[in-house]
Design a protein around this motif. Sequence first.
Motif, mmCIF file in Angstrom:
data_model
loop_
_atom_site.group_PDB
_atom_site.id
_atom_site.type_symbol
_atom_site.label_atom_id
_atom_site.label_comp_id
_atom_site.label_asym_id
_atom_site.label_seq_id
_atom_site.Cartn_x
_atom_site.Cartn_y
_atom_site.Cartn_z
ATOM 1 N N VAL A 123 0.861 -1.186 0.000
ATOM 2 C CA VAL A 123 0.000 0.000 0.000
ATOM 3 C C VAL A 123 0.894 1.232 0.000
ATOM 4 N N ARG A 124 0.527 2.244 -0.742
ATOM 5 C CA ARG A 124 1.256 3.500 -0.648
ATOM 6 C C ARG A 124 0.278 4.651 -0.434
ATOM 7 N N VAL A 125 0.710 5.557 0.426
ATOM 8 C CA VAL A 125 -0.111 6.696 0.842
ATOM 9 C C VAL A 125 0.545 7.972 0.332
ATOM 10 N N ASP A 126 -0.273 8.918 -0.108
ATOM 11 C CA ASP A 126 0.247 10.175 -0.656
ATOM 12 C C ASP A 126 -0.364 11.355 0.095
ATOM 13 N N PRO A 127 0.194 11.704 1.263
ATOM 14 C CA PRO A 127 -0.342 12.855 1.993
ATOM 15 C C PRO A 127 -0.203 14.118 1.160
ATOM 16 N N PRO A 128 -1.247 14.910 1.034
ATOM 17 C CA PRO A 128 -1.163 16.123 0.200
ATOM 18 C C PRO A 128 -0.155 17.106 0.781
ATOM 19 N N ASP A 129 0.604 17.745 -0.101
ATOM 20 C CA ASP A 129 1.492 18.818 0.335
ATOM 21 C C ASP A 129 0.666 20.055 0.625
#
Length: 420
Positions: free
Chosen positions: A158-164
Amino acid sequence: MTVARPIELEGHVIDSGTLQRCMTTIMEMGGDFDVEQFDVGRHKMAESYCRMLVQADDEATLHEILHELHQTGATVTDPHDAQLAPAPGDQIVPTGFYSTTNHPTEVRHDGDWLPVEDIEMDCAIVVEPDADGGPRAYTKVLNAIREGDLVVTDEFGVRVDPPDRPRGDSGPFGFMQGGVSPERPSESLIEEVADVIREAKADGGSVLAVTGPALLHSGAGPAFARLVREGYVDALSTGNGFAVHDMERSMYGTSLGMNVETMESPRKGHKHHIYTISEVIRAGGIEAAIEEGFVDSGVMYECIQHDVDYVLAGSIRDDGPLPDTITDAVEAQNAIREQAHEADVVLMLSTLLHSVAVGNCLPSTTPVVCVDIDPATVTQLLDRGSAQAVGMVTDVGTFVPTLANKLLDDENADCSETEE
């Protein structure tokens, strides 16, 4: 003997604090790290890349560290497909299931990354390998899990992409950087909120308003009804009390027994909300009460007249309740969840409990505006984790009319200038 595994970080990892958080997490959890590659973005819009080797004394400690790093957006190198396990029963997840954040998420399946649909926090991820149109991944709350659902059980696939945070302070979303604003000029900040709503509507987006009775008690009901009437509110999430007091004002000119205009309490005014509930029940519901003509103004009137979706979620303290109020908690959650998934902008207006309920269903990328006179309430709502959120510590009775003026009066002025 130590064990190690490389991880990667990409994006605006320096100014967002992501890199520092990862390093601090590793050291606080008893690990160590070695930066193997670090490519720094050379200008404001450029992204950075960091590859580091995370080390620990044993596999268990390393796994715990990697789990924490994963939540901040770190990914292991050479990831494998996500492990799937069938749910052993209805509303039961497999041991070690992956619990979601509210950040954009992908799951690796058969060598491809699948975007997770309807992302929200504290859910399981279910994968359907043979869905129509190809494999898909989506979230399910615990009570929706059914025996045999294939549930993701580890984070390494799983990969997570927290918004900048927004780049700079320009553009309609530039000012929304997760801060509480008790001191910034309200007039200019409300203008920026109006710009966000205009931008969303221009792109065909949906505005969800989450409201509490304080909006009505403060005298902002007519201004909010105006926003509904003019198409700036596409969905309403609220409770039984809001609808009751809104219709009470239409029928008796009071809100919770008080005349909002004169601030006086007429004789027997404290019974008005009970009379209102009784009349609406007699009619058969809100729409029927409007058709009969004894509710002829207000927010609920405009929602019915303009086909605005609304959810009235019940509470243990409700009087009545109204026939339209959803008294089953799980059913109410599901109705709120549908609204939240459709929303492109959310206004949380002086209601902590309903706002937290909606906030739990929102992805971190949804712009959120929180307004309350209590700073603690605003802070708690923003802490739900939206990356594009702004909090205003102010009276909702001032905020809503000012917002309506910015959206409607300014728009009419622009039209007049164009015609001239």
